[in-house]
Motif scaffolding. Structure first.
Motif, PDB file in Angstrom:
ATOM      1  N   ASN A   1      -6.447 -11.687  46.324  1.00  0.00           N
ATOM      2  CA  ASN A   1      -6.297 -12.690  45.268  1.00  0.00           C
ATOM      3  C   ASN A   1      -5.459 -13.898  45.696  1.00  0.00           C
ATOM      4  OD1 ASN A   1      -7.416 -11.420  42.563  1.00  0.00           O
ATOM      5  ND2 ASN A   1      -6.386  -9.765  43.663  1.00  0.00           N
ATOM      6  N   GLY A   2      -4.983 -13.896  46.943  1.00  0.00           N
ATOM      7  CA  GLY A   2      -4.084 -14.962  47.374  1.00  0.00           C
ATOM      8  C   GLY A   2      -2.815 -14.994  46.545  1.00  0.00           C
ATOM      9  N   ALA A   3      -2.315 -13.812  46.187  1.00  0.00           N
ATOM     10  CA  ALA A   3      -1.204 -13.703  45.246  1.00  0.00           C
ATOM     11  C   ALA A   3       0.136 -13.602  45.966  1.00  0.00           C
ATOM     12  CB  ALA A   3      -1.407 -12.483  44.351  1.00  0.00           C
ATOM     13  N   THR A   4       1.198 -13.747  45.193  1.00  0.00           N
ATOM     14  CA  THR A   4       2.562 -13.557  45.662  1.00  0.00           C
ATOM     15  C   THR A   4       3.025 -12.161  45.287  1.00  0.00           C
ATOM     16  OG1 THR A   4       3.137 -15.899  45.454  1.00  0.00           O
ATOM     17  CG2 THR A   4       4.959 -14.332  45.446  1.00  0.00           C
ATOM     18  N   VAL A   5       3.590 -11.445  46.248  1.00  0.00           N
ATOM     19  CA  VAL A   5       4.172 -10.125  45.994  1.00  0.00           C
ATOM     20  C   VAL A   5       5.675 -10.282  45.814  1.00  0.00           C
ATOM     21  CG1 VAL A   5       4.591  -7.803  46.896  1.00  0.00           C
ATOM     22  CG2 VAL A   5       2.412  -8.948  47.353  1.00  0.00           C
ATOM     23  N   VAL A   6       6.208  -9.687  44.756  1.00  0.00           N
ATOM     24  CA  VAL A   6       7.656  -9.654  44.546  1.00  0.00           C
ATOM     25  C   VAL A   6       8.127  -8.225  44.735  1.00  0.00           C
ATOM     26  CG1 VAL A   6       9.552 -10.064  42.950  1.00  0.00           C
ATOM     27  CG2 VAL A   6       7.560 -11.554  42.912  1.00  0.00           C
TER      28      VAL A   6
END
Length: 353
Positions: free
Chosen positions: A102-107
């Motif tokens: 998803n081209g997401a940011t992981v926190v």
């Protein structure tokens, strides 16, 4: 990558995951949360969170839950310190796969397990990570995989990562914590406070709502951050290992109770039972974090945010004890005036584990 506001929280039934989910919801985020039980999906849940049934160990479940998400909060951990070597890395691999898709940011809300005594007493974001324990080695590998995932891959894509490292969690919903399981007994009036640390050894604490607020503020700035960004929280620093117990005592007295006794934590009992109780065996492995002063100054975070979210200690302890059912609930508007001793030194900041 667009700065969208759709987030999947893994571990939302736990302390930090739940707090992050609620705070992001209150800031206008579209929050999904995955749990192993319950209905298949509840998009109209009265708490304003879309709950999805799934297991963080099943990649298909994570990929389906994360579809279209801009952020994935990886706040899921094996319960009771158990089976880390079997569960931690497969779970983060599934999160990475979903983030890359998803081209997401992981926190990642993280801990100080990555560090050994050679890095003490002050831990900075670039301090050497030579873990002292098996769980620490797993955490180092977990973060290595996350950092590797930020590098673009022709087939897998890439993601962005934000790591927020803090001290030992405490808060109204932090049931699985040293505060709730070592210092006091949930659901009972506080008659005794146990102190796990060696005499004079400082210890760092992190109030869950402050950690969640920090994560929310960092996410609002994520487009300005490096692809792999790590931050240490200052939280509440207990310089000699006695201030947390003193704060608990102040809150109990001002809530109408008798001043509790302060006793050393019974490590001997943990040693005695650890051969047959897996959780205590794993707990004993982390004792070294109570034998040395371990502090994170949090300068990088403060420089970015201007000021780290920070609830005064007595106010945070009051809310925690109320949430654990140890004192009666009261209003919070008078806490600063009633509970804070103006002559007492104030803690500059906060830290998990």
């Amino acid at each position: 990558m667009a700065n969208g506001n759709k987030v999947l929280v893994l571990g939302a039934t736990g302390g930090i995951g739940g707090e992050v989910a609620r705070q992001l919801r209150d800031r206008g985020w579209d929050v999904r949360a995955m749990r192993r039980s319950g209905p298949q999906a509840t998009p109209a849940h009265p708490d304003g969170i879309t709950w999805i049934r799934g297991d963080a160990m099943h990649r298909a479940d994570v990929l389906a839950a994360a579809r279209g998400c801009d952020v994935i909060v990886h706040a899921v951990n094996p319960p009771g310190y158990r089976r880390w070597s079997e569960l931690v890395l497969p779970m983060v691999d599934n999160t990475i796969a979903a983030a890359q898709a998803n081209g997401a940011t992981v926190v990642l809300p993280s801990t100080v397990y990555n560090y050994g005594p050679d890095a003490f007493p002050l831990l900075h974001e670039d301090s050497p990570q030579h873990p002292h324990t098996r769980k620490g080695a797993v955490r180092v590998e977990l973060e290595r995989r996350l950092q590797q995932a930020t590098v673009a891959h022709p087939l897998q894509g890439s993601c962005r990562v934000i790591i927020v490292r803090a001290g030992d969690f405490f808060g109204p919903t932090a049931g699985n914590s040293w505060f709730a399981q070592g210092l006091v007994k949930p659901g009972r009036p506080v008659a005794v406070v146990h102190t796990p640390g060696a005499p004079g050894a400082g210890h760092q604490w992190a109030y869950l709502p402050d950690v969640a607020c920090t994560i929310a503020q960092l996410l609002e700035r994520r487009s300005t951050l490096p692809a792999f960004a790590s931050f240490h929280m200052a939280g509440h620093w207990d310089a000699d290992g006695t201030e947390m117990a003193s704060a608990i005592g102040r809150v109990v007295v001002h809530s109408g109770g008798a001043a509790p006794q302060v006793k050393a934590f019974p490590w001997w009992l943990v040693a005695l039972a650890s051969p047959v109780v897996a959780t205590l065996r794993e707990l004993r492995e982390m004792r070294y974090l109570w034998q040395y002063p371990v502090r994170m100054p949090g300068h990088r975070l403060s420089a970015l945010l201007g000021q780290e979210p920070h609830t005064p200690l007595d106010e945070a302890v009051q809310a925690t004890l109320e949430g654990l059912g140890c004192v009666k609930k009261t209003g919070t508007d008078r806490l600063g005036a009633v509970l804070t001793d103006p002559n007492a030194p104030q803690s500059p900041g906060q830290l998990p584990a």
